[in-house]
Design an enzyme around this catalytic site. Structure first.
Site, PDB file in Angstrom:
ATOM      1  N   SER A 137     -44.398  17.281  31.628  1.00 45.05           N
ATOM      2  CA  SER A 137     -43.516  17.934  32.610  1.00 45.05           C
ATOM      3  C   SER A 137     -43.300  19.372  32.160  1.00 45.05           C
ATOM      4  CB  SER A 137     -42.171  17.207  32.636  1.00 45.05           C
ATOM      5  OG  SER A 137     -41.192  17.973  33.311  1.00 45.05           O
ATOM      6  N   TYR A 150     -35.295  12.365  28.372  1.00 47.94           N
ATOM      7  CA  TYR A 150     -36.494  12.700  29.165  1.00 47.94           C
ATOM      8  C   TYR A 150     -37.199  13.921  28.578  1.00 47.94           C
ATOM      9  CZ  TYR A 150     -39.315  13.758  33.343  1.00 47.94           C
ATOM     10  OH  TYR A 150     -40.353  14.015  34.215  1.00 47.94           O
TER      11      TYR A 150
END
Ligand SMILES: NC(=O)c1ccc[n+]([C@@H]2O[C@H](COP(=O)([O-])OP(=O)(O)OC[C@H]3O[C@@H](n4cnc5c(N)ncnc54)[C@H](O)[C@@H]3O)[C@@H](O)[C@H]2O)c1
Length: 255
Positions: A137, A150
């Site tokens: 990401s 995350y």
């Protein structure tokens, strides 16, 4: 570039970015193996056709991953590309995160990539080549608030990417793909946590220089390119696909 007679295994391949990968690799004539905890993957496999196989599998569990790899290998007789895409999002800071929640995010987002690579690489080595793509990401580089587990998992995926590239090259290439905001079920459920989902959507649009969010198909096309012959000079790298998210200094861009 055709993926004729190639087998591509996609974790979290039932929907979102993984679903787009399943469709796009199938379009390119690959055998497609969808590993997912969502039975929707079965519907997608049926819709795609006989070169698609769905295996209900929690990719954070080694025994399940090992069994799924064996089934995929028995069905199609090889493994050429592994797309480690399965991931989950949870919202909390370090002090708010329980040990269970931390472990869950790490297991699904990071350990699964290690486990799938561990059991896929020997199959790839038998045929002399293979590609592993880890879906990380932009949050491996820039971070929003309250997503500590995350962000940590996505950053660690870049280390795993380098290690695989260094340890198994030149036979095996490994790359990470780092998307900005992409319109998927994960994103839509994140919007729903807000009292004003439309405003959050607009904020996301405004954060990207291209003034829109990305599509799962755009990410899947990049993964297809990186996995194929034309992507052969990429290894160990993190490739951002983010519409310019995070490259301006906050407040520096005049409308
Ligand atoms: N959507 C975004 O804006 C965005 C941005 C950057 C990175 N990503 C990453 O892209 C990947 C795909 O995200 P998405 O937005 O398509 O998410 P999504 O929730 O829409 O799809 C994820 C898929 O993974 C599956 N999955 C979850 N846990 C699993 C497990 N333990 N075993 C097997 N399958 C499992 C889900 O069932 C689902 O089908 C994730 O790794 C995510 O972190 C997404």
């Amino acid at each position: 570039m055709s993926f004729n007679n190639k087998t591509v295994l996609i974790t979290g391949g039932a929907k979102g970015i993984g679903g787009a990968c399943s469709r796009i690799f199938y379009r390119e004539n690959a055998n497609v193996v969808i590993l997912d905890t969502d039975p929707l993957g079965q519907q997608l496999a049926v819709e795609l056709g006989e070169r698609a196989l769905f295996i209900l599998c929690d990719v954070s569990k080694e025994s399940a991953v090992k069994k799924a790899m064996e089934e995929a290998h028995q069905t199609f007789g090889g493994l050429d590309v592994l797309v480690n895409n399965a991931g989950i999002q949870r919202y909390s800071t370090v002090t708010e995160t329980s040990e269970e929640e931390w472990d869950l995010v790490m297991n699904v987002n990071l350990k699964s990539a290690f486990l799938c690579a561990k059991h896929a690489i020997p199959l790839m080595q038998k045929q002399g080549q293979g590609v592993v793509v880890n879906v990380s990401s932009v949050q491996a580089f820039i971070s929003q608030q309250t997503v500590a587990p995350y962000v940590t998992s996505k950053t660690a995926l870049l280390g795993l990417t380098r290690s695989i590239a260094v340890d198994y090259g030149p036979q095996i290439r490994c790359v990470a793909v780092c998307p900005g905001t992409i319109d998927t079920p994960m994103l839509r459920s994140a919007f729903e946590l807000s009292s004003d989902p439309e405003a959050v959507y607009q904020e996301c649009v405004d954060m990207h220089l291209v003034k829109r969010i990305g599509t799962p198909e755009e990410v899947a096309e990049l993964i297809l390119f990186l996995s194929g012959k034309n992507g052969g000079f990429f290894t160990g790298q993190a490739v951002r696909i983010d519409g310019g998210l995070g490259i301006t200094i906050a407040g520096s861009k005049k409308e």
